[in-house]
Design a protein around this motif. Structure first.
Motif, short mmCIF file in Angstrom:
data_model
loop_
_atom_site.label_atom_id
_atom_site.label_comp_id
_atom_site.label_asym_id
_atom_site.label_seq_id
_atom_site.Cartn_x
_atom_site.Cartn_y
_atom_site.Cartn_z
N PRO A 211 23.26 -81.53 20.61
CA PRO A 211 24.67 -81.19 20.25
C PRO A 211 24.79 -79.44 20.18
O PRO A 211 23.55 -78.71 20.63
N PRO A 212 25.72 -78.95 20.56
CA PRO A 212 25.42 -77.31 21.07
C PRO A 212 25.36 -76.73 19.89
O PRO A 212 26.34 -76.12 19.10
N ALA A 213 24.02 -76.67 18.86
CA ALA A 213 23.45 -76.33 17.53
C ALA A 213 23.69 -74.69 17.22
O ALA A 213 24.38 -74.54 15.78
N GLU A 214 23.95 -73.38 18.27
CA GLU A 214 24.13 -72.20 18.84
C GLU A 214 25.90 -72.02 18.45
O GLU A 214 26.37 -70.99 18.28
N ASP A 215 26.41 -72.52 18.47
CA ASP A 215 27.67 -72.52 18.69
C ASP A 215 28.56 -72.47 17.52
O ASP A 215 28.46 -73.54 16.54
N PRO A 216 29.22 -71.29 17.20
CA PRO A 216 29.76 -71.07 15.65
C PRO A 216 30.72 -71.80 14.89
O PRO A 216 31.19 -71.95 14.00
N ARG A 217 31.56 -72.68 16.55
CA ARG A 217 32.10 -73.20 15.67
C ARG A 217 31.59 -74.81 16.20
O ARG A 217 32.60 -76.16 16.20
N PHE A 218 30.54 -75.03 15.96
CA PHE A 218 29.68 -76.67 15.25
C PHE A 218 29.70 -76.63 13.66
O PHE A 218 28.76 -75.51 13.73
N ARG A 219 30.00 -77.71 13.65
CA ARG A 219 29.38 -78.39 12.44
C ARG A 219 29.11 -80.17 12.20
O ARG A 219 29.65 -80.85 13.29
N VAL A 220 28.28 -80.68 11.66
CA VAL A 220 27.42 -81.31 10.75
C VAL A 220 28.13 -82.13 9.99
O VAL A 220 27.85 -80.81 8.97
N ILE A 221 28.53 -83.03 9.14
CA ILE A 221 28.47 -83.38 8.10
C ILE A 221 27.98 -84.77 7.90
O ILE A 221 27.97 -85.87 9.22
N ASP A 222 28.11 -85.47 7.06
CA ASP A 222 27.45 -86.65 6.79
C ASP A 222 28.81 -87.81 6.45
O ASP A 222 27.82 -88.93 7.35
N THR A 223 29.27 -87.91 5.89
CA THR A 223 30.75 -88.59 6.02
C THR A 223 32.01 -87.70 6.23
O THR A 223 31.60 -86.27 6.25
N LEU A 224 32.75 -88.16 5.98
CA LEU A 224 34.16 -87.72 6.75
C LEU A 224 35.11 -87.74 5.46
O LEU A 224 35.78 -86.53 4.58
N ARG A 225 33.74 -87.82 3.74
CA ARG A 225 34.37 -87.27 2.10
C ARG A 225 34.15 -85.53 2.45
O ARG A 225 34.65 -84.80 2.39
N ASP A 226 33.12 -85.43 3.51
CA ASP A 226 32.52 -83.61 3.41
C ASP A 226 33.60 -82.80 4.10
O ASP A 226 33.36 -81.26 4.66
N LEU A 227 34.64 -83.60 5.02
CA LEU A 227 35.74 -82.41 6.61
C LEU A 227 36.48 -82.07 5.46
O LEU A 227 36.19 -80.66 5.88
N PRO A 228 37.23 -82.24 4.43
CA PRO A 228 37.76 -81.01 3.84
C PRO A 228 37.57 -79.84 3.02
O PRO A 228 37.68 -78.73 2.87
#
Length: 235
Positions: A211-228
């Motif tokens: 994963p590009p963990a250091e990139d400021p445009r990278f995010r991780v979520i558990d489910t799509l419920r968290d996307l909004p």
């Protein structure tokens, strides 16, 4: 519809982001191993099948049809050309069953798409067989949420640059959401977009990258419920 000041377009992967996919490959591979049990151990057969898939990507592309042909090729290899016709018949039948399998959408997909479609352009960006992806989209009942649908042969940096420039306001004002770091996240970020990784419990081994963990445009979520919430944070 109103647009966010910064983020105006959101792309979604399909397989294993919106609906189940990889689990059907795993089930079929187990069935394949049973058919060839007299000729190769399951682990060795899996290695040979993966090697065939990698070789054949350039010819067959991604999807069930290429997977089925790779199973046939592997069966011929491990039996030294003596694979019974009935085994080939059952491999082809397994491929057809995959193509006919009902679509199973993942949790929170419909609610999330409905919410975000009210404020952003929503684009489906998926790779694989054209007919199969069109079938799954139609069966999913999600088609009306998308402002555009792009079924591509592969996903690379220029894929996202082209799509987000054509249907959005450029990659810098776009986000890509998906389960594959290699196909959905890393190339989208390289194009200048945001990348939101939604891990799936099953991911094809050829889609694994760091994963590009250091990139400021990278995010991780558990489910799509968290996307909004992520979309609101970015603004």
């Amino acid at each position: 519809m109103p647009k966010s000041a910064n983020l105006t377009t959101i792309g979604f992967d399909a397989d294993d982001t919106l609906w189940q996919n990889e689990q059907f490959y795993r089930l079929t591979e187990r069935r394949f191993a049973e058919l060839l049990a007299d000729h190769a151990e399951p682990d060795r057969l899996s290695e040979r099948l993966l090697a065939a898939e990698k070789r054949n990507l350039g010819s067959y592309g991604f999807g069930i049809k290429g997977f089925t042909l790779s199973m046939v090729e592997t069966a011929i290899e491990v039996t030294n050309g003596r694979v019974p016709a009935r085994v080939i018949e059952q491999i082809l039948a397994a491929g057809r069953e995959m193509l006919d399998h009902p679509v199973e959408t993942l949790p929170h997909v419909t609610d999330t798409l409905e919410r975000l479609a009210a404020t952003h352009r929503i684009v489906l960006i998926t790779k694989g067989d054209l007919f199969d992806q069109e079938r799954k989209l139609a069966q999913s009942g999600l088609g009306d949420f998308f402002d555009a649908v792009e079924i591509v042969s592969d996903k690379k940096r220029n894929t996202y640059q082209r799509i987000f420039s054509a249907v959005g306001d450029g990659p810098e004002r776009a986000m890509m959401v998906g389960n594959s770091l290699k196909s959905d996240i890393v190339p989208a970020i390289a194009a200048g977009s945001w990348g939101v990784h939604v891990p799936h419990e099953l991911t094809w081994v050829l889609e694994h990258v760091e994963p590009p963990a250091e990139d400021p445009r990278f995010r991780v979520i558990d489910t799509l419920r968290d996307l909004p919430g992520i979309v609101a944070e970015i603004g």
